[in-house]
Design a protein around this motif. Structure first.
Motif, mmCIF file in Angstrom:
data_model
loop_
_atom_site.group_PDB
_atom_site.id
_atom_site.type_symbol
_atom_site.label_atom_id
_atom_site.label_comp_id
_atom_site.label_asym_id
_atom_site.label_seq_id
_atom_site.Cartn_x
_atom_site.Cartn_y
_atom_site.Cartn_z
ATOM 1 N N ARG A 137 0.844 -1.188 0.000
ATOM 2 C CA ARG A 137 0.000 0.000 0.000
ATOM 3 C C ARG A 137 0.881 1.240 0.000
ATOM 4 N N ILE A 138 0.599 2.175 -0.895
ATOM 5 C CA ILE A 138 1.320 3.446 -0.905
ATOM 6 C C ILE A 138 0.593 4.375 0.060
ATOM 7 N N PHE A 139 1.201 4.618 1.202
ATOM 8 C CA PHE A 139 0.570 5.415 2.237
ATOM 9 C C PHE A 139 0.694 6.904 1.961
ATOM 10 N N SER A 140 -0.273 7.652 2.479
ATOM 11 C CA SER A 140 -0.170 9.109 2.497
ATOM 12 C C SER A 140 0.890 9.507 3.510
ATOM 13 N N PRO A 141 1.401 10.741 3.441
ATOM 14 C CA PRO A 141 2.368 11.194 4.457
ATOM 15 C C PRO A 141 1.828 11.063 5.872
ATOM 16 N N ALA A 142 0.539 11.317 6.061
ATOM 17 C CA ALA A 142 -0.051 11.203 7.400
ATOM 18 C C ALA A 142 -0.004 9.767 7.896
ATOM 19 N N CYS A 143 -0.330 8.815 7.026
ATOM 20 C CA CYS A 143 -0.315 7.404 7.428
ATOM 21 C C CYS A 143 1.105 6.904 7.651
ATOM 22 N N GLU A 144 2.037 7.368 6.820
ATOM 23 C CA GLU A 144 3.439 6.993 7.024
ATOM 24 C C GLU A 144 3.926 7.483 8.387
ATOM 25 N N ALA A 145 3.573 8.717 8.720
ATOM 26 C CA ALA A 145 3.991 9.282 9.997
ATOM 27 C C ALA A 145 3.327 8.539 11.162
ATOM 28 N N PHE A 146 2.065 8.170 10.981
ATOM 29 C CA PHE A 146 1.376 7.437 12.042
ATOM 30 C C PHE A 146 2.023 6.071 12.272
ATOM 31 N N LEU A 147 2.334 5.359 11.190
ATOM 32 C CA LEU A 147 2.959 4.046 11.335
ATOM 33 C C LEU A 147 4.320 4.169 12.017
ATOM 34 N N GLU A 148 5.073 5.190 11.648
ATOM 35 C CA GLU A 148 6.380 5.413 12.283
ATOM 36 C C GLU A 148 6.206 5.680 13.777
ATOM 37 N N GLN A 149 5.196 6.485 14.113
ATOM 38 C CA GLN A 149 4.944 6.794 15.529
ATOM 39 C C GLN A 149 4.451 5.545 16.266
ATOM 40 N N LEU A 150 3.629 4.734 15.613
ATOM 41 C CA LEU A 150 3.136 3.513 16.240
ATOM 42 C C LEU A 150 4.275 2.550 16.548
ATOM 43 N N ARG A 151 5.202 2.421 15.597
ATOM 44 C CA ARG A 151 6.370 1.552 15.834
ATOM 45 C C ARG A 151 7.180 2.092 17.027
ATOM 46 N N ALA A 152 7.334 3.417 17.090
ATOM 47 C CA ALA A 152 8.097 4.001 18.195
ATOM 48 C C ALA A 152 7.378 3.759 19.526
ATOM 49 N N THR A 153 6.064 3.870 19.524
ATOM 50 C CA THR A 153 5.285 3.631 20.742
ATOM 51 C C THR A 153 5.444 2.202 21.229
ATOM 52 N N LEU A 154 5.534 1.266 20.263
ATOM 53 C CA LEU A 154 5.684 -0.146 20.598
ATOM 54 C C LEU A 154 7.148 -0.543 20.803
ATOM 55 N N GLY A 155 8.062 0.392 20.547
ATOM 56 C CA GLY A 155 9.475 0.083 20.677
ATOM 57 C C GLY A 155 9.976 -0.853 19.599
ATOM 58 N N GLN A 156 9.415 -0.720 18.377
ATOM 59 C CA GLN A 156 9.812 -1.607 17.272
ATOM 60 C C GLN A 156 10.434 -0.792 16.139
#
Length: 294
Positions: free
Chosen positions: A275-294
């Motif tokens: 899936r080609i994410f929007s900038p908002a979704c890319e940023a959210f996924l990056e933040q989610l990984r950081a929240t999970l420590g991944q």
């Protein structure tokens, strides 16, 4: 088929009156009626049942309404994504089941908003079947689903939080004095179970060591979201097989009884591969990984 025509069609569907819809759209009633007649000719079907009192949808009209809403939502999303090249902005669309694991996603979104206040969200709540369907159709970007889930066709993250499986009962029901639910007790209860069909919700046969066999439960109904089901439990009409820590269960009129032996279930966040994410979704996924420590 023009987007403007679809917007006109949805206005008529909502108002159920051609004149009222014309007023909302700031067009004349004859113009709107002609547009809808042209749409019916273009599609080769009747979209409306017209009477002196109301203009309602036919079965074909209801199908077009669903498609039109999806089309316009995707168009809006595309416009948002294409116009956000200089800063992170846009919509993150999340579909989720009812689970405490949702807090991980909301915490990640809250953190994202601190740095990028123009990012917004759309939340959809449903069982795993409906959430996965919306993910497949591109109506949500991320899906939070309670296991078991077939994640082979998705990219996904496993969440650390686990939910306890049990039965929600009315405090004053015949089951309200119990502390836990054994396999022998479970088969006696009048149960509301999840309407989920794609994957079995809980593996009760394994949990009970074979004591609870398929078809043995006394199922009196199904539910999608816990809110209305909880009302039946509160009235003592039925018991609800589900998970703990849901906001709708925080009332003195209900009790959550864990299964005994204990049974827990996990959750995953999934998104479509490639899936080609929007900038908002890319940023959210990056933040989610950081929240999970991944």
């Amino acid at each position: 088929m023009e987007l403007r025509t679809l917007k006109y069609f949805l206005a008529v569907a909502r108002e159920q009156n051609m004149t009222e819809a014309a007023n909302v759209l700031h067009v004349t009633q004859p113009t709107l009626s002609r547009q809808m007649a042209d749409l019916e000719r273009q599609l080769g079907c009747t979209l409306f049942v017209r009477t002196n009192r109301a203009t309602t949808l036919t079965s074909d009209g209801m199908r077009l309404r669903q498609r039109a809403e999806e089309i316009l939502q995707l168009v809006q999303q595309t416009e948002d994504e294409m116009g956000t090249q200089r800063e992170v902005a846009g919509v993150v669309r999340i579909g989720a089941g009812e689970t405490q694991a949702m807090r991980v996603l909301t915490d990640a979104f809250a953190e994202l908003r601190r740095d990028h206040p123009r990012v917004t969200c759309q939340l959809y709540t449903g069982n795993a079947d409906s959430v996965e369907e919306r993910l497949e159709r591109g109506l949500v970007d991320f899906a939070l689903m309670i296991e078991p889930v077939d994640v082979e066709k998705y990219d996904h993250l496993e969440l650390p939080a686990r939910d306890t499986v049990g039965v929600v009962v009315g405090t004053h029901s015949p089951w309200g004095m119990l502390d836990a639910v054994t396999p022998q007790t479970l088969v006696q209860m009048p149960l509301l179970v999840s309407s989920r069909t794609t994957h079995q919700t809980f593996d009760l046969a394994t949990w009970s060591n074979g004591l609870v066999k398929p078809g043995q439960l006394n199922v009196v109904g199904t539910f999608d979201l816990i809110g209305n089901a909880a009302l039946l439990a509160e009235a003592g009409t039925a018991c609800v097989l589900g998970i703990n820590h849901l906001l709708e269960l925080q009332t003195d009129a209900l009790r959550f009884l864990p299964l005994e032996p204990a049974l827990t279930t996990g959750s995953v966040v999934a998104w479509k591969r490639h899936r080609i994410f929007s900038p908002a979704c890319e940023a959210f996924l990056e933040q989610l990984r950081a929240t999970l420590g991944q």
